[in-house]
Design an enzyme around this catalytic site. Structure first.
Site, PDB file in Angstrom:
ATOM      1  N   GLU A 249     101.621  63.663 -82.334  1.00 14.38           N
ATOM      2  CA  GLU A 249     102.128  62.539 -83.121  1.00 14.38           C
ATOM      3  C   GLU A 249     101.163  61.361 -83.018  1.00 14.38           C
ATOM      4  OE1 GLU A 249     105.708  59.250 -83.402  1.00 14.38           O
ATOM      5  OE2 GLU A 249     106.117  61.149 -82.361  1.00 14.38           O
TER       6      GLU A 249
ATOM      7  N   ASP B  21     102.373  62.092 -77.932  1.00 13.62           N
ATOM      8  CA  ASP B  21     101.947  60.948 -78.736  1.00 13.62           C
ATOM      9  C   ASP B  21     100.531  60.511 -78.355  1.00 13.62           C
ATOM     10  OD1 ASP B  21     104.908  60.316 -79.580  1.00 13.62           O
ATOM     11  OD2 ASP B  21     104.913  60.392 -77.392  1.00 13.62           O
TER      12      ASP B  21
ATOM     13  N   ASP C 208     114.034  66.771 -74.902  1.00 21.11           N
ATOM     14  CA  ASP C 208     113.522  66.358 -73.593  1.00 21.11           C
ATOM     15  C   ASP C 208     113.754  67.443 -72.544  1.00 21.11           C
ATOM     16  OD1 ASP C 208     112.882  63.842 -74.639  1.00 21.11           O
ATOM     17  OD2 ASP C 208     114.801  62.966 -74.043  1.00 21.11           O
TER      18      ASP C 208
ATOM     19  N   HIS D 218     109.653  67.631 -75.984  1.00 22.19           N
ATOM     20  CA  HIS D 218     109.406  66.257 -76.424  1.00 22.19           C
ATOM     21  C   HIS D 218     108.723  65.458 -75.313  1.00 22.19           C
ATOM     22  CE1 HIS D 218     111.076  62.067 -77.338  1.00 22.19           C
ATOM     23  NE2 HIS D 218     110.324  62.365 -78.382  1.00 22.19           N
ATOM     24  N   ARG D 219     107.465  65.131 -75.512  1.00 24.59           N
ATOM     25  CA  ARG D 219     106.639  64.473 -74.486  1.00 24.59           C
ATOM     26  C   ARG D 219     106.569  65.329 -73.226  1.00 24.59           C
ATOM     27  NH1 ARG D 219     109.420  58.417 -74.932  1.00 24.59           N
ATOM     28  NH2 ARG D 219     109.893  58.565 -77.147  1.00 24.59           N
TER      29      ARG D 219
ATOM     30  N   GLU E 105     105.281  68.599 -77.880  1.00 28.87           N
ATOM     31  CA  GLU E 105     105.102  67.401 -78.703  1.00 28.87           C
ATOM     32  C   GLU E 105     104.645  66.265 -77.813  1.00 28.87           C
ATOM     33  OE1 GLU E 105     106.413  63.482 -80.420  1.00 28.87           O
ATOM     34  OE2 GLU E 105     106.914  64.435 -78.513  1.00 28.87           O
TER      35      GLU E 105
ATOM     36  N   LYS F  29     100.529  57.718 -83.162  1.00 29.44           N
ATOM     37  CA  LYS F  29     101.358  56.510 -83.051  1.00 29.44           C
ATOM     38  C   LYS F  29     100.605  55.323 -83.644  1.00 29.44           C
ATOM     39  CE  LYS F  29     104.802  56.290 -81.139  1.00 29.44           C
ATOM     40  NZ  LYS F  29     106.210  56.466 -81.615  1.00 29.44           N
TER      41      LYS F  29
ATOM     42  N   HIS G 100     103.151  57.096 -75.150  1.00 32.38           N
ATOM     43  CA  HIS G 100     104.069  56.836 -76.260  1.00 32.38           C
ATOM     44  C   HIS G 100     103.980  55.410 -76.792  1.00 32.38           C
ATOM     45  CE1 HIS G 100     107.926  55.623 -78.103  1.00 32.38           C
ATOM     46  NE2 HIS G 100     107.881  56.841 -78.638  1.00 32.38           N
TER      47      HIS G 100
END
Length: 238
Positions: free
Chosen positions: A106, A36, A225, A7-8, A34, A108, A49
């Site tokens: 993703e 953003d 994370d 995640h990020r 993943e 945003k 993000h």
């Protein structure tokens, strides 16, 4: 089988949405990454993000009001000696050509509407010939519909509110998968998705008891994370 998505990047240990976090995630052997994206004032795509740079960098202002060059001059806030920068989508996709990770982008665009973001991101993915490794996701359900028209890549609908039926959501948008906050998902809802052939990936699963619970339920993707922790847990379980 439950796949691990960083995640990020490895954002629990390194500055989120940076090349450092992405490279560290790759070293864990996790399945996917993943991150953003937002659109800049000069119609470029950057990996960050928030709608503003205030929280994560030494600058202030909205991403949409700044050019790529201006954003590149900022430094990510962190305790690291090396100053990380905001990556462009091109930076990440060019790097991704050297590995085999699945890339979850993703968009945003649920709080700020970036006209043409869907087309621009799809074009950049095509430029690097990574279509076979891409998952798109977004909270903007109109964008889900747009993406389904312009790409053959998997498109996931994101949601984080209780009371939503994920099967009906996916069916109404023609989405290929559901990405949801783990707090709004139940084992029964996930089984309903599984019966309809809809993969479910949950964020942000950081604690082993939660990871174990949802892996036992047959979760398609663990978005975490701490991909190193999740990957080690998964390897032991298997």
């Amino acid at each position: 089988m439950s796949h691990i998505f960083a995640h990020r990047g490895s954002s629990g240990t390194y500055p989120e949405n940076t090349m450092l976090a992405f490279k560290k995630a790759e070293k864990t052997g996790c399945y996917g990454l993943e991150f953003d994206v937002h659109m800049t004032k000069d119609l470029e795509v950057v990996v960050i993000h928030d709608e503003t740079v205030n929280r994560t960098t030494n600058g202030r202002g909205a991403v949409k009001d700044m050019t790529l060059e201006e954003l590149k001059k900022l430094s990510i806030k962190s305790g690291w000696l090396r100053k990380e920068k905001i990556p462009s989508l091109d930076d990440v996709l060019e790097w991704a050509q050297g590995n085999e990770m699945i890339i979850n982008i993703e968009l945003k665009n649920d709080k700020v509407f970036y006209k043409g973001l869907e087309e621009l991101v799809v074009q950049k993915v095509a430029k690097y010939q990574l279509e076979g490794r891409i998952i798109y996701s977004t909270f903007n359900h109109e964008s889900v519909k747009i993406l389904k028209k312009i790409t053959t890549c998997e498109v996931a609908a994101l949601y984080s509110r209780k009371g939503i039926n994920p099967v009906l959501l996916a069916q109404s948008l023609n989405a290929d998968a559901i990405h949801a906050n783990y707090r709004v998902m139940t084992p029964q809802l996930m089984r309903d998705c599984q019966r309809h052939g809809i993969p479910v990936r949950l964020y942000t699963l950081n604690r082993p008891p939660l990871i174990q619970k949802w892996m036992n339920e047959g979760l398609s993707g663990v978005i975490t994370d701490y991909p190193d922790l999740a990957q080690k847990f998964k390897d032991k379980k298997e």
